[in-house]
Design a protein around this motif. Structure first.
Motif, PDB file in Angstrom:
ATOM      1  N   LEU A  89       0.827  -1.206   0.000  1.00 13.88           N
ATOM      2  CA  LEU A  89       0.000   0.000   0.000  1.00 13.88           C
ATOM      3  C   LEU A  89       0.863   1.258   0.000  1.00 13.88           C
ATOM      4  O   LEU A  89       0.625   2.190  -0.774  1.00 13.88           O
ATOM      5  CB  LEU A  89      -0.927  -0.009   1.214  1.00 13.88           C
ATOM      6  CG  LEU A  89      -1.740   1.256   1.453  1.00 13.88           C
ATOM      7  CD1 LEU A  89      -2.756   1.446   0.341  1.00 13.88           C
ATOM      8  CD2 LEU A  89      -2.419   1.192   2.805  1.00 13.88           C
ATOM      9  N   LYS A  90       1.869   1.282   0.846  1.00 19.13           N
ATOM     10  CA  LYS A  90       2.744   2.454   0.929  1.00 19.13           C
ATOM     11  C   LYS A  90       3.490   2.668  -0.383  1.00 19.13           C
ATOM     12  O   LYS A  90       3.645   3.799  -0.832  1.00 19.13           O
ATOM     13  CB  LYS A  90       3.728   2.293   2.082  1.00 19.13           C
ATOM     14  CG  LYS A  90       4.576   3.520   2.290  1.00 19.13           C
ATOM     15  CD  LYS A  90       5.477   3.516   3.515  1.00 19.13           C
ATOM     16  CE  LYS A  90       5.884   2.251   4.099  1.00 19.13           C
ATOM     17  NZ  LYS A  90       6.933   2.397   5.133  1.00 19.13           N
ATOM     18  N   GLY A  91       3.940   1.593  -0.998  1.00 17.65           N
ATOM     19  CA  GLY A  91       4.656   1.699  -2.266  1.00 17.65           C
ATOM     20  C   GLY A  91       3.807   2.290  -3.377  1.00 17.65           C
ATOM     21  O   GLY A  91       4.313   2.964  -4.270  1.00 17.65           O
ATOM     22  N   LEU A  92       2.519   2.043  -3.335  1.00 25.37           N
ATOM     23  CA  LEU A  92       1.615   2.606  -4.333  1.00 25.37           C
ATOM     24  C   LEU A  92       1.102   3.984  -3.933  1.00 25.37           C
ATOM     25  O   LEU A  92       0.926   4.865  -4.772  1.00 25.37           O
ATOM     26  CB  LEU A  92       0.429   1.667  -4.555  1.00 25.37           C
ATOM     27  CG  LEU A  92       0.734   0.319  -5.194  1.00 25.37           C
ATOM     28  CD1 LEU A  92      -0.519  -0.541  -5.222  1.00 25.37           C
ATOM     29  CD2 LEU A  92       1.301   0.495  -6.591  1.00 25.37           C
ATOM     30  N   ASP A  93       0.864   4.175  -2.657  1.00 26.93           N
ATOM     31  CA  ASP A  93       0.176   5.359  -2.152  1.00 26.93           C
ATOM     32  C   ASP A  93       1.023   6.632  -2.185  1.00 26.93           C
ATOM     33  O   ASP A  93       0.552   7.672  -2.650  1.00 26.93           O
ATOM     34  CB  ASP A  93      -0.282   5.070  -0.719  1.00 26.93           C
ATOM     35  CG  ASP A  93      -1.114   6.177  -0.136  1.00 26.93           C
ATOM     36  OD1 ASP A  93      -2.172   6.485  -0.726  1.00 26.93           O
ATOM     37  OD2 ASP A  93      -0.733   6.721   0.911  1.00 26.93           O
ATOM     38  N   VAL A  94       2.227   6.570  -1.690  1.00 29.65           N
ATOM     39  CA  VAL A  94       3.027   7.795  -1.521  1.00 29.65           C
ATOM     40  C   VAL A  94       3.287   8.518  -2.847  1.00 29.65           C
ATOM     41  O   VAL A  94       3.055   9.728  -2.931  1.00 29.65           O
ATOM     42  CB  VAL A  94       4.330   7.500  -0.741  1.00 29.65           C
ATOM     43  CG1 VAL A  94       5.242   8.705  -0.722  1.00 29.65           C
ATOM     44  CG2 VAL A  94       3.996   7.083   0.689  1.00 29.65           C
ATOM     45  N   PRO A  95       3.715   7.853  -3.911  1.00 33.65           N
ATOM     46  CA  PRO A  95       3.910   8.590  -5.169  1.00 33.65           C
ATOM     47  C   PRO A  95       2.616   9.196  -5.733  1.00 33.65           C
ATOM     48  O   PRO A  95       2.635  10.294  -6.294  1.00 33.65           O
ATOM     49  CB  PRO A  95       4.482   7.530  -6.123  1.00 33.65           C
ATOM     50  CG  PRO A  95       5.138   6.547  -5.226  1.00 33.65           C
ATOM     51  CD  PRO A  95       4.258   6.489  -4.009  1.00 33.65           C
ATOM     52  N   VAL A  96       1.504   8.497  -5.561  1.00 36.04           N
ATOM     53  CA  VAL A  96       0.230   9.039  -6.052  1.00 36.04           C
ATOM     54  C   VAL A  96      -0.163  10.263  -5.226  1.00 36.04           C
ATOM     55  O   VAL A  96      -0.643  11.257  -5.769  1.00 36.04           O
ATOM     56  CB  VAL A  96      -0.881   7.963  -6.039  1.00 36.04           C
ATOM     57  CG1 VAL A  96      -2.219   8.565  -6.426  1.00 36.04           C
ATOM     58  CG2 VAL A  96      -0.522   6.827  -6.981  1.00 36.04           C
ATOM     59  N   ARG A  97       0.045  10.213  -3.918  1.00 38.39           N
ATOM     60  CA  ARG A  97      -0.235  11.376  -3.061  1.00 38.39           C
ATOM     61  C   ARG A  97       0.570  12.586  -3.516  1.00 38.39           C
ATOM     62  O   ARG A  97       0.062  13.701  -3.565  1.00 38.39           O
ATOM     63  CB  ARG A  97       0.111  11.080  -1.606  1.00 38.39           C
ATOM     64  CG  ARG A  97      -0.889  10.255  -0.885  1.00 38.39           C
ATOM     65  CD  ARG A  97      -0.441  10.079   0.570  1.00 38.39           C
ATOM     66  NE  ARG A  97      -1.207   9.068   1.241  1.00 38.39           N
ATOM     67  CZ  ARG A  97      -2.270   9.306   1.993  1.00 38.39           C
ATOM     68  NH1 ARG A  97      -2.676  10.541   2.156  1.00 38.39           N
ATOM     69  NH2 ARG A  97      -2.911   8.331   2.572  1.00 38.39           N
ATOM     70  N   GLN A  98       1.836  12.366  -3.802  1.00 42.94           N
ATOM     71  CA  GLN A  98       2.689  13.480  -4.214  1.00 42.94           C
ATOM     72  C   GLN A  98       2.249  14.036  -5.562  1.00 42.94           C
ATOM     73  O   GLN A  98       2.236  15.245  -5.762  1.00 42.94           O
ATOM     74  CB  GLN A  98       4.149  13.041  -4.236  1.00 42.94           C
ATOM     75  CG  GLN A  98       4.674  12.773  -2.849  1.00 42.94           C
ATOM     76  CD  GLN A  98       6.043  12.132  -2.836  1.00 42.94           C
ATOM     77  OE1 GLN A  98       6.487  11.567  -3.821  1.00 42.94           O
ATOM     78  NE2 GLN A  98       6.711  12.204  -1.705  1.00 42.94           N
ATOM     79  N   ALA A  99       1.872  13.162  -6.472  1.00 48.74           N
ATOM     80  CA  ALA A  99       1.422  13.627  -7.786  1.00 48.74           C
ATOM     81  C   ALA A  99       0.076  14.337  -7.698  1.00 48.74           C
ATOM     82  O   ALA A  99      -0.205  15.251  -8.482  1.00 48.74           O
ATOM     83  CB  ALA A  99       1.320  12.444  -8.748  1.00 48.74           C
ATOM     84  N   PHE A 100      -0.757  13.946  -6.734  1.00 46.22           N
ATOM     85  CA  PHE A 100      -2.083  14.532  -6.577  1.00 46.22           C
ATOM     86  C   PHE A 100      -2.024  16.018  -6.213  1.00 46.22           C
ATOM     87  O   PHE A 100      -2.957  16.768  -6.495  1.00 46.22           O
ATOM     88  CB  PHE A 100      -2.867  13.741  -5.528  1.00 46.22           C
ATOM     89  CG  PHE A 100      -4.304  14.139  -5.403  1.00 46.22           C
ATOM     90  CD1 PHE A 100      -5.185  13.957  -6.464  1.00 46.22           C
ATOM     91  CD2 PHE A 100      -4.796  14.676  -4.231  1.00 46.22           C
ATOM     92  CE1 PHE A 100      -6.525  14.313  -6.350  1.00 46.22           C
ATOM     93  CE2 PHE A 100      -6.128  15.037  -4.104  1.00 46.22           C
ATOM     94  CZ  PHE A 100      -6.993  14.851  -5.173  1.00 46.22           C
ATOM     95  N   VAL A 101      -0.931  16.432  -5.616  1.00 48.21           N
ATOM     96  CA  VAL A 101      -0.782  17.841  -5.219  1.00 48.21           C
ATOM     97  C   VAL A 101      -0.949  18.756  -6.429  1.00 48.21           C
ATOM     98  O   VAL A 101      -1.571  19.815  -6.336  1.00 48.21           O
ATOM     99  CB  VAL A 101       0.579  18.075  -4.530  1.00 48.21           C
ATOM    100  CG1 VAL A 101       0.835  19.551  -4.292  1.00 48.21           C
ATOM    101  CG2 VAL A 101       0.627  17.313  -3.219  1.00 48.21           C
ATOM    102  N   SER A 102      -0.445  18.346  -7.576  1.00 49.10           N
ATOM    103  CA  SER A 102      -0.544  19.190  -8.771  1.00 49.10           C
ATOM    104  C   SER A 102      -1.988  19.370  -9.232  1.00 49.10           C
ATOM    105  O   SER A 102      -2.287  20.303  -9.968  1.00 49.10           O
ATOM    106  CB  SER A 102       0.296  18.602  -9.912  1.00 49.10           C
ATOM    107  OG  SER A 102      -0.246  17.370 -10.338  1.00 49.10           O
ATOM    108  N   ASP A 103      -2.885  18.501  -8.793  1.00 48.90           N
ATOM    109  CA  ASP A 103      -4.296  18.628  -9.141  1.00 48.90           C
ATOM    110  C   ASP A 103      -5.034  19.619  -8.246  1.00 48.90           C
ATOM    111  O   ASP A 103      -6.161  19.989  -8.539  1.00 48.90           O
ATOM    112  CB  ASP A 103      -4.998  17.267  -9.029  1.00 48.90           C
ATOM    113  CG  ASP A 103      -4.477  16.249 -10.014  1.00 48.90           C
ATOM    114  OD1 ASP A 103      -3.799  16.651 -10.983  1.00 48.90           O
ATOM    115  OD2 ASP A 103      -4.729  15.046  -9.818  1.00 48.90           O
TER     116      ASP A 103
END
Length: 155
Positions: free
Chosen positions: A117-131
């Motif tokens: 979960l952490k391996g998938l979650d953290v990069p998506v969280r960081q990318a979501f900031v741009s939205d």
């Protein structure tokens, strides 16, 4: 003292940051509980280390894949899915502990799932900031997001 926190001018980012802090704290607590329970059940530093290793290994393996997911799919929906998975892991840990079903192998599996979960979650969280934030606030928002990831997850 006047603290200028530009990213927090965005209502969406304020809500996201607060939710992220709560979510990541809950996931971290689950991770610590799993490892603590493994040590209590086995009294083995070796098995504790093994569980910690298998909890972190997916982070290194999945981070590049998660970046691809964040670019190709709706980040909001991915984050919702990851929240549901995190809740499932925490509830599963609670149930197996209270029913007395906790053993090393089930806890190792939960630790690996949490690492997944952490391996998938953290990069998506960081990318979501741009939205969520405007281009001018992006640098500050990414800095706060990275700070919270380091502070809470330790990654």
């Amino acid at each position: 003292m006047n603290l200028d926190l530009p990213a927090f001018r965005s209502r969406n980012y304020r809500l996201y940051f607060a939710g992220q802090a709560l979510s990541m704290t809950g996931n971290f607590m689950t991770q610590v509980a799993i490892l603590w329970l493994i040590y209590r059940l086995t009294d083995s530093a070796l098995l504790l280390g093994l569980a910690g290793f298998f909890g972190q290994l997916p982070v290194f393996v999945l981070a590049p894949i998660s970046g691809i997911l964040a670019d190709r799919y709706d980040r909001y929906r991915l984050l919702l899915l990851f929240q549901v998975i995190g809740i499932f892991i925490s509830v599963t840990l609670t149930v197996i502990t209270f029913l007395g079903w906790a053993n090393f192998w089930t806890l190792l599996t939960l630790s690996a799932l949490l690492g997944f979960l952490k391996g998938l979650d953290v990069p998506v969280r960081q990318a979501f900031v741009s939205d969520m934030v405007s281009r001018e606030l992006m640098g500050n928002a990414l800095a706060f997001t990275g700070l919270s990831n380091t502070w809470i997850w330790g990654c």
